[in-house]
Motif scaffolding. Structure first.
Motif, PDB file in Angstrom:
ATOM      1  N   ALA A  90      55.959 -94.982 -21.802  1.00 19.82           N
ATOM      2  CA  ALA A  90      55.026 -95.989 -21.825  1.00 19.82           C
ATOM      3  C   ALA A  90      54.552 -96.414 -20.475  1.00 19.82           C
ATOM      4  O   ALA A  90      53.360 -96.937 -20.105  1.00 19.82           O
ATOM      5  CB  ALA A  90      55.994 -97.312 -22.201  1.00 19.82           C
ATOM      6  N   LEU A  91      55.355 -96.367 -19.567  1.00 23.83           N
ATOM      7  CA  LEU A  91      55.083 -96.733 -18.076  1.00 23.83           C
ATOM      8  C   LEU A  91      54.120 -95.641 -17.448  1.00 23.83           C
ATOM      9  O   LEU A  91      53.229 -95.935 -16.874  1.00 23.83           O
ATOM     10  CB  LEU A  91      56.278 -96.726 -17.330  1.00 23.83           C
ATOM     11  N   ALA A  92      54.386 -94.541 -17.943  1.00 25.80           N
ATOM     12  CA  ALA A  92      53.143 -93.475 -17.472  1.00 25.80           C
ATOM     13  C   ALA A  92      51.843 -93.493 -17.953  1.00 25.80           C
ATOM     14  O   ALA A  92      50.765 -93.474 -17.313  1.00 25.80           O
ATOM     15  CB  ALA A  92      53.615 -92.070 -17.924  1.00 25.80           C
ATOM     16  N   GLN A  93      51.814 -94.222 -19.177  1.00 27.61           N
ATOM     17  CA  GLN A  93      50.600 -94.800 -19.766  1.00 27.61           C
ATOM     18  C   GLN A  93      49.911 -95.560 -19.124  1.00 27.61           C
ATOM     19  O   GLN A  93      48.680 -95.653 -18.671  1.00 27.61           O
ATOM     20  CB  GLN A  93      50.661 -94.634 -21.275  1.00 27.61           C
ATOM     21  N   GLU A  94      50.681 -96.704 -18.600  1.00 33.25           N
ATOM     22  CA  GLU A  94      50.203 -97.900 -18.096  1.00 33.25           C
ATOM     23  C   GLU A  94      49.458 -97.520 -16.702  1.00 33.25           C
ATOM     24  O   GLU A  94      48.508 -97.937 -16.190  1.00 33.25           O
ATOM     25  CB  GLU A  94      51.577 -98.714 -17.827  1.00 33.25           C
TER      26      GLU A  94
END
Length: 270
Positions: A90-94
Motif C-alpha cells: 500500500a505504501l509503495a503504491q502511494e
C-alpha cells in the motif's frame, strides 16, 4: 553498520522537513534507497518506503526522485508482489502515485496546502484495510505529535495516519486484522498520551469509546537501532543547510550523513 540501521536512521532524518532537500541532493543516499527497494527484509523495505514518503513531502524533490534510475520500476514491482504485507504494498503504491502525478497541479488553495501538511503516509486505496479515528489526550504540541508518530510507526500493521491537531485527533489506516487496542497500547506506552476511539452512535453523534491497552501485545516493525558511529575515514560533503534528527542532536549530523552515504557507496558501487 547494516542496511536496516542505515535506512531507519535516514528515515528519522527525513522526518525533519529541513533535511529532505539535503538527503535527495546527496549523490549516495537516493541511489542507495532505490537499491534497498529490492532488499529481502520486510523491515528494510518498509523503512525505505517510509523514508521515500517523507522525502516526497518536499515538492522540489519529486522530479529528482522520479528520474532516479530504477525508482519507478522498483516501486511498481513492489505494488505487484503478492508475497508482501499489505502495509508495504500500500505504501509503495502511494509513493509511486505521488511521483507519477503531474508536476504542476491545477490549483493549490491555502486549505489544500494545510491538509497536505497534516498528512503522513496517507493512503485510501486498500480495500483490505480499515480506518480508525482516535482522540488522543495530551496531543497539545508538535513534540507530542512527534512522540505519537514514533509510537505508531513501530506498530506492525499501521499503513498510514493523519493528524487533526485542533481536535486532538488522529485518523489511522490499519490492516483489517489489527486490533484497535494495539494502537491504544502503543500510544499509552509513551507515558504522556492516551487514546480513545471516536465513533458515531445511532443518532449520528460522535462519542468516545474507551480502549483498554492493558494486556494487548503490540507487534512492532523493528526496534529503532542506535545511531551510527562516526567514521574517521568517511568523506564529509559540504551541504547548504544543516542536517538534524529527532534524537542525539548534539552529535555531528553532517558527519552522520556522510557516514551513511559512505556505507551505501561501499556496499553498492564497485
Amino acid at each position: 553498520m547494516d542496511a536496516l540501521s542505515v535506512v531507519t536512521q535516514l528515515r528519522d532524518l527525513a522526518s525533519e522537513p529541513q533535511n529532505r532537500a539535503v538527503i535527495v541532493q546527496d549523490e549516495g543516499c537516493l541511489p542507495g534507497l532505490v537499491l534497498f527497494l529490492d532488499h529481502q527484509s520486510h523491515d528494510v523495505l518498509l523503512a525505505t518506503l517510509q523514508t521515500l514518503r517523507y522525502l516526497a513531502e518536499l515538492s522540489p524533490n519529486i522530479l529528482t526522485m522520479k528520474n532516479e534510475l530504477g525508482m519507478m520500476v522498483s516501486l511498481e514491482s513492489l505494488t505487484e508482489r503478492k508475497d508482501l504485507p499489505l502495509d508495504i504494498t500500500a505504501l509503495a503504491q502511494e509513493v509511486f502515485d505521488i511521483l507519477r502525478a503531474p508536476a504542476n497541479p491545477v490549483s493549490r488553495t491555502p486549505e489544500s496546502q494545510r491538509r497536505k501538511k497534516s498528512q503522513f503516509f496517507i493512503n485510501s486505496s486498500s480495500k483490505k484495510a480499515k480506518s480508525v479515528t482516535l482522540h488522543i489526550q495530551g496531543l497539545d504540541s508538535t513534540d507530542q505529535r512527534s512522540l505519537c508518530e514514533e509510537a505508531l510507526l513501530k506498530v506492525r500493521g499501521v499503513i498510514s495516519f493523519t493528524f487533526q491537531m485542533a481536535s486532538k485527533r488522529c485518523t489511522v489506516r490499519i490492516r483489517s486484522d489489527l486490533p484497535t487496542e494495539s494502537l491504544a497500547s502503543a500510544i499509552a506506552a509513551t507515558k504522556v498520551l492516551s487514546a480513545q476511539q471516536v465513533v458515531k452512535n445511532e443518532a449520528g453523534d460522535e462519542v468516545f469509546v474507551p480502549l483498554n491497552p492493558s494486556g494487548v501485545e503490540v507487534q512492532q516493525n523493528s526496534a529503532i537501532p542506535d545511531y551510527l558511529p562516526e567514521e574517521e575515514d568517511s568523506p564529509e560533503r559540504e551541504v547548504d543547510r544543516a542536517i538534524s534528527r529527532t534524537t542525539a542532536k548534539s552529535d555531528s549530523n553532517g558527519t552522520w550523513l556522510s557516514s551513511a552515504a559512505s556505507f551505501l557507496s561501499k556496499t553498492f558501487y564497485w
